[in-house]
Structure formats: C-alpha cells, structure tokens
Design a protein around this motif. Sequence first.
Motif, short mmCIF file in Angstrom:
data_model
loop_
_atom_site.label_atom_id
_atom_site.label_comp_id
_atom_site.label_asym_id
_atom_site.label_seq_id
_atom_site.Cartn_x
_atom_site.Cartn_y
_atom_site.Cartn_z
N LEU A 183 14.04 -8.05 3.63
CA LEU A 183 15.19 -7.41 3.15
C LEU A 183 14.52 -6.73 1.71
CD1 LEU A 183 18.09 -10.07 3.57
CD2 LEU A 183 18.27 -7.60 3.90
N PHE A 184 13.70 -7.38 1.04
CA PHE A 184 13.16 -7.01 -0.20
C PHE A 184 12.36 -5.67 0.17
CE2 PHE A 184 13.80 -10.85 -2.77
CZ PHE A 184 14.60 -10.22 -3.84
N PRO A 213 7.57 -5.10 -8.57
CA PRO A 213 7.56 -4.33 -7.54
C PRO A 213 7.91 -4.92 -6.21
CG PRO A 213 5.37 -4.67 -8.21
CD PRO A 213 6.21 -5.36 -9.17
N ALA A 214 8.41 -4.08 -5.14
CA ALA A 214 9.28 -4.86 -4.01
C ALA A 214 8.31 -5.71 -3.32
CB ALA A 214 9.63 -3.56 -3.17
N VAL A 226 14.35 1.62 -0.51
CA VAL A 226 15.75 2.37 -0.84
C VAL A 226 15.40 2.64 -2.40
CG1 VAL A 226 18.18 2.14 -1.74
CG2 VAL A 226 17.16 1.27 0.73
N TYR A 227 14.79 1.62 -3.18
CA TYR A 227 14.44 1.90 -4.74
C TYR A 227 13.32 3.09 -4.69
CZ TYR A 227 12.82 1.23 -9.26
OH TYR A 227 12.70 1.24 -10.65
N LEU A 269 0.95 -1.16 -0.04
CA LEU A 269 -0.11 -0.05 0.13
C LEU A 269 0.88 1.33 0.08
CD1 LEU A 269 -2.74 -0.75 2.46
CD2 LEU A 269 -2.76 -0.94 0.08
N GLY A 270 1.86 1.02 0.77
CA GLY A 270 2.66 2.33 0.97
C GLY A 270 3.49 2.69 -0.21
N TYR A 271 4.16 1.13 -0.80
CA TYR A 271 5.08 1.25 -1.74
C TYR A 271 4.37 1.75 -3.18
CZ TYR A 271 8.67 -0.37 -5.12
OH TYR A 271 9.33 -0.51 -6.07
N LEU A 272 3.25 1.35 -3.15
CA LEU A 272 2.52 1.61 -4.68
C LEU A 272 2.26 3.28 -4.37
CD1 LEU A 272 0.73 -1.68 -5.52
CD2 LEU A 272 2.82 -0.69 -6.40
#
Lengths: 301, 668
Positions: B354-355, B241-242, B361-362, B100-103
């Motif tokens: 880790l991913f 995606p992560a 970071v990405y 949710l946060g990543y996207l």
Amino acid sequence: MLSLLLIFMAALFFTGIIVRTKSLASGRKGPGILQPIWDVFRLFRKGAVYSETTSFIFQLAPTVYFSSVLMAMLVVPFGRSHGILSFNGDFIFFAYVLALGKFFSIIAALDTGSSFEGMGASRESLYSMFAEPAFFILMGSLALLSGHTSFQEIFSSLHIGSQISYAMAALATFVLLMISMIEGSRMPIDDPKTHLELTMIHEVMILDNSGFDLGLILTAGYLKFAIYGALIVNLFIGVIPFQYAIPSFFAIQFLMAVAIGLIESFMARFRMSHNPQFIVVLTSVSLLIFFGVLLILQKFI
Amino acid sequence: MEILFDAAILNGTILITLLSFVLILALPRRLGFSITMLAVLCNSLSTSWIAIHALIYQPLEFTIRFGNFAGEVLLKIDGLAAWFILIINFTILTGFFYGLGYLKSYALSGSKFSLHRIMFLFFHLSMLFVCMIQNGFAFLVVWEIMSLSSMMLVLFEHENPGTFKAALNYFVQMHIGITFLTLGFIWVYHQTGSFSFEAINTYFLSNQNLWLFLLFFTGFGIKAGFIPFHSWLPHAHPAAPAHISGIMSGVIVKLGIYGILRMVTFLKSDFLLLGEIVITLSIFSGIYGILNASIHRDFKRMLAYCTIENIGIIGIGIGIGLMGIGNNSPMMYYLGFGGALLHVLNHSLFKSLLFYSAGSVYQQCHTKNMENLGGLIKSMPKTAVIFLIGGVAISGLPPFNGFVSEFIIYKGLIEGVHSASISQIILFVLSLAGLSLVGGLSVLTFTKAFGTIFLGQPRTKLTHKPAEVSLLMLVPQYLIITVMVSVAFFPQVYMIFIGNILSLMNPLRSAPDILTGIAKTTSLVSLYSLLLTGIIVVVWMLRSLVLKNRSARIGATWGCGYIAPNSRQQYTAKSFSKPLGKIFNTVLIENKQFEELNHGEIFPAKKSYISHYQDFFEHFLIKPITDRLVFSANYFSFVQNGRIQSYVLYGIVFILAMVFLTIFNIVV
C-alpha cells in the motif's frame, strides 16, 4: 444442501410477501407474490447503460456482491443438516464474506462520481460497521452457551428449555431480524420506497446500475433476507425432525416477511442521525444475551 | 564446520557493508547505485540462506567479538529470529528496487543519494543483527544504529521543514523508547551481573515477572506503535519517501513486536495478568488506530494510523498466546502466537504494498491529500488494482491473506471464550466485538481511500497529467502480491514453519495434533477462499456470456435531475467519514477555523473553511507534558548562553569536580 434449497425457495416469495402485506395494509390489492422475481427476470434480459465516469470496478462489483452472498449462503445450516460448507469458525467466514460484497458495492457507488451515491456509500459503510459487533457478540455468546464454534453445531445444540433461554432466543431473534433490516436496507433504517435520493441508503447506491447488474444486486438482496431468516429459524428448530422443521421454516419466514411488511406500513424511517444510536442498541441487546448465557452457565457466583 | 561457515558469512555482511560505505564515498557517484545493489543483494541473500537453514533444521548459535566492552557476544538464529530476518530481507529487497524507480524523480538532487544509500545499508544490517544478538548491551547499540539510520532515511527531503520536524519527533521518541530498554537491561544487570539474554531468563526465574516485562513492553511498544506510544508513526511515515515508509511500516515496527516476543520467550509467570493487559491495550490500539485512519485525508498518514491498527491485531494475538500459556491451553498458545506471527508477515506484505502504490500516486500527482485526487483508475490502472488488492487484503477480507491471519486470531478469541473464569470470558467476548468493529472500520477506511483516490472524476486539475509508473516500480509490487496470494491459498505451508517456531519457543507445549488441526483449518479456509474466487469467476463468465450480444450504452452519471454537475460536487473523503467523526468526537478531535456568515451580509466576501483532526493522545497526553518540560527548561536557558567562555568554564568545573570527588573517594 437442504438449507441451500430452502433458502432459494424462501427467497422466491419473501419480497413478494412484504410487498403484498404493504399493499393490503394500505388498502390496495397489490401485485402477485412472484412479481419481484419477474422483475428480476425482466432485468436479466435487458441491455445496460453505463456512466462514462465509471471504470471496470462498476461492472465487476455486482458480480462480487452476488457471489459473496452465494458463498455466505453455503455455510448456513438447517437444523441437523450441515450447510454445504461447515467448519469451526464458519460464522466468521460468513460475516467477512458478506463484508467483501459490501466493500465492492460501496466502491462501485463511489465509482460513479455522483454525490448522492457517495452519500449512500458513506451511510452504508457506517451502519454495517456498527452492526458487526452485535453479530459477533451474539455468536460469541451462543458459542459459549453451546461449547461449539460452527453454525451447525451451535444451532443444533442450543437447549431451548428454561425461561431464560426463551427470553434469549427472543432477543437473538430481535438482533438477527434487525441486522437483516440493516443489511437488507429495510424500514426503520432505510426506506426503499422513498422518492427522495437524499433519504435513501441502499437504493441511492445502485442508482446507476441497470440491466443484468441490477438484477444480480436485487437477487442478492432477496437471498440475503432469506439467509437471515434461515438463521433465525435455526435458533428454534434445533434437532427437530425434518417433517416438522421444514414447515416451520416456511412459517417463520412467512411471519418474518409479514412482520417486515407491517413495520414498513406503520412506521416511519428513523432520522438518519438516530440510526447509529439504534444500531448500537443492538450491540447492547447482544450483551444482554451474553449475560443471559453467563446466568445459564452459572458463571456468576 | 557449518557454524564456522555461517559465522564467516555474518562477519562477511558486516565487512561488505563497511566496504561499500567506503566505496560509495570514494568512487564516483554514478557507481554508488551498483555498489549498493550488490551489497544489499549479498547481505540479504546470505542472511536469508542462514535463516532458512535455521528455520528448517535447527537454531544456530555462534559468537562474534563486539568491541572491548561487551567482548564476545552470542548470536543466535532460532526460528523466531529467522522468521523476522526473512521478512526483513524480502521487504528490503522489494523496497530497494521500488525505491530505484521512485527516487528517479529526485535525480537532480544527486548529493543526497550517497548518504541515503549508505544509511540504507546500515539500516538493513542493523535490523538483521537486532534479530540475532543475545546480549543486552550489544543489542542496545545495534538498536540505536537502526533508529539513527532510519531517521536519516526519513530525512531524505530534509529541505522540507515538515520532514525535519517529523524526523526530530521520531528521533526523540525512539530515545524515550531506548531509555526504557536500557533501564530494563540495567535492572537485569544489577540483579544478575550479566547483560546476556540468558540473564533475563534467570532473572525471571527468581523474581517477579510483571514489572520488568512491562518495562520492556513499553520500550518495544514505542517502536511497535501501541497506544499511547504511537504518536511518531503518523508524523514519520508521511514524511519519509515511499519506499522507506513501506519498509518502516512493514518491518521496523515489527521489530518492536520481535522484541516483545523475544521477552515472552523468557517469561516464567504472570502470564494471565500480562495477557489481559496486552489484549486490552491492543484492542484499544486497534480501534484507535483505525478510527484515526478513517478520518484522515492525507493518504500516507491514513496508512500510518492503519499500521497502529494492525499492530493492535498482532498484539491481540500475542495476548491470546500469553493467556494460552497461563491457562495451560496449547490451542490458545498456538492460535494466538501463530496468528500474530502470520499477521506480522501479512502486514509487512500488504502495508509495504500500500505504501508503494501510495508512493506511486504521490510521485505522479505530487499531493498526499486525497481530496485533490480522483479518477486515477483511468490514468494509472495498474497502481489502482494494486492498491485495491492491498486494501481488500488489509481489511481482512477473503480471499486474501489478511483474512487467514485474522481468522486464526478470531479462532483464538473464540477458544478463549470457552475458558473457565468469568473475567476472561468477558474479556474475550468484548475483544471479539472490538476486533469485528476494527474489521468494519477498516472496510470504511479503505473504501473511502480507494474510492476517493482512484474512482470518480479528478477533483482538481493537476499540473502534470498522471501516468502509469515505470515497470521498475511495478514489478516489486507484483512480487509482493504473488507472496500474498501464496499466503492466502497455501497458508498451511507457512503454518508448519510457524508451528515449528512456536514449539521450539516453548518446548513444554509441543502438541503435534493441535498443530495439524490448526493447519487443517487454515487450509480449509484457504480452500473456501479459492471457492469464493471460483464462484466470482463463474458468475463473471456467465455475465459476459449473457451480455455478449446485448446493447450497452454509455451515458452521463444520473444526476438526480441536475444536469450540470461538476467534479467538485463529488462526495469527498471528508464528508464520507464525517458521520463517523461526529459519533466519535470525544476521541477524534476536530479543529475547525471558519467565519460564519454575518446576519444581513448580502454580498458575502470570499471565505475559507479549514478543518483538521488532532491526535487525541498527542493533544491531551504528550503535548501537556512537553509543554511543561519546555516551560521548566526555560529556567535553565541561561546555561546555554552562546558565550564560549562559559562553556569552557563548565568543562573546567566538571573536571575539577571529578578530580575532587575521586580524591575524596565519593566516586569510585
């Protein structure tokens, strides 16, 4: 408990003896035996300089490094007496705890952002990685020979008697001694006294450490030597009563320190590119020990 | 009654998934998120409830209707299935909330989200059912849904040609895998006349075990990523995606392991030989995976290779377990499979962690190349600490959870050293050396990754200044760390469950005293890890106490006399692992492109130097095969000529052929 005390005592003198031997061999009088310890005490009393590039990792790492060596020390036995911790498979714990310390000392070196320290970190991680299989094959063969899986049980039930087992003990001593040279960054692998950062490994990693932290790192280094010395002693003393075992502990530690001093006086450091080959040779020596064990147990038909 | 209720729950999960599929499509897009969240929560909580039930009390069995062809299909949730279901649900939940946060940064491209959400639901459900279904045909269908939906998830950034290629690669390799599985199930069907898993059991009772097991092992091994079937991982994981890479590496790969373990439960003979094969392959997977991980500079690709290494470690555990059955040694059986199952859990935790942190970071820096990063610990301290914890744990170092499972596997190897036959002794001692080499290399890999990404100074000027990621992305990672710590310090709780699973898997080998022995050793190990933490804390406090009134100056890093260093002069990831790459240059093939300085070139022009590493197996094994396939396929390119007339003709020829073949009784 006994081993802990003995290792502490041996660590007090060990580096001093190496330095003294080197001085005598080069025709100088040299500092007193306890000089390295005074140096450490002096460092403990000093303030520190930190690089502006570094983060908390740099300050945390010496603590973790020192603690990992302390923890590794706890599992080392002495003859019949257990280490403070003793359990099946403690030698795995030993190796991995030391690896934790190494992990932190490597990232601390990278934390400074110095190209020299990065180089030292790269070499340190490579060489210690190559030394692992030698240690594990050695311990695996000793476990096979003795039928046990903890340091104390393995060492106390090694039957030194036949000719092959003498040869094996000699080889095992060689392997442990060399691993301690790699871990302690001593001569054939690393030259602690060189003046050029390009040719250092361990020394260049701790270039930016100062004060208390440097004291911790140096102490950990002294202790590491004494720990490996204690492991070598354990190869020989078996279940000998303490009144003989304790003097022989100091005798062997003394001999080892003198030997290291002599090696450093009369040998040059290997070329960096030859170091990996040399360390891999240790693995094959360990394999020799393994085949020796198979011979003793008459597994070959 | 109970069983009916559970069956209703399972049918309910299917219903929920289909319903939300329709709803996401039909309702306005802004509601899609809430529907997905509700569905994911419902599905995972309900199935976790069933799984916990099955794990604590007894295995559950019930049938559901699965289309007309397969008819009534048996579903069984035994301990093994429950273990994997719980792992899947946990990773899916953390992945969903992290996602949710990543996207959020992709918010502009809204149209992708509906498909992504629907596929996420299907993906989750299919993974759950893979663990339950006990029928070959239905299993293949669900397995295929899983592969396809995960491929669609990988394709999220489909406008990127690299992503498209990676997804296609994944697609093809998964279908090679499913071909092996189909062959296996058809083989059993041919011999016994049934697709049910029970039939595999009867097949193994009366036939040779070796070849069929190897067939299944190959099929599942492609999913799991054993060498030489690993080459999809380093392509697919960096492209996704992560949160999807985290889930794929955390769980999908583990379903390959699940498949192998499920087949192991049916095995009846050839244990020793299979154990030797599995251990050997796993050791090589481990070393090969971590060697590649240590040299790659794309940090997501590095993590993907590291997955191969961990699959190797899990495989060593499985091999030890197999040899334990063969040697009739319950100790090895429990240590081997127990270590493997615990490592499955551990790896799903720290690899997804880790991913996720790599994804953070990405998201902030928009590059996957660690050579462009540096000093992020200053701007993203929380992510840095999370990555550090993941790195220490995955290197198998105490006091984290990775050490516990690796310790159990080491114990299994040492137990094997005491076996009688010389070939086994040699295998086990060499495996001991191999595993320790893997451990040493992973220290190198993760010190390099952490050091280059987070420490030192920024190597390039990033267009956006990186900042710490949102709480929504951090909380799932904290949750994972909590579970990791619980495994590290209370492994005996987990080992009790694993012990139950294993004694049910093979009731003949139930040995309570051995189980308590193992639980005791693991609790000792965790106690000593706690002691280590204690010592670190005490030394740290002493240090703070001593340094309280001391002066501390801040200065520049000692430049060895050079006073104008710049951040590009820092040691790079490439140079950090270069000596290693040189030593292993037979496997780690480096491709370099550069022009040398010509003799007498006084004013050299700007030059470039490109270097990248190639995958050994992809280069020497897979590429030659595909090249030849493509070459021979060229001869048939006239078939695909783009003229509709000829395509219609093919159809007519086919229909006529079928008609005549039936008339003349050639096809029945």
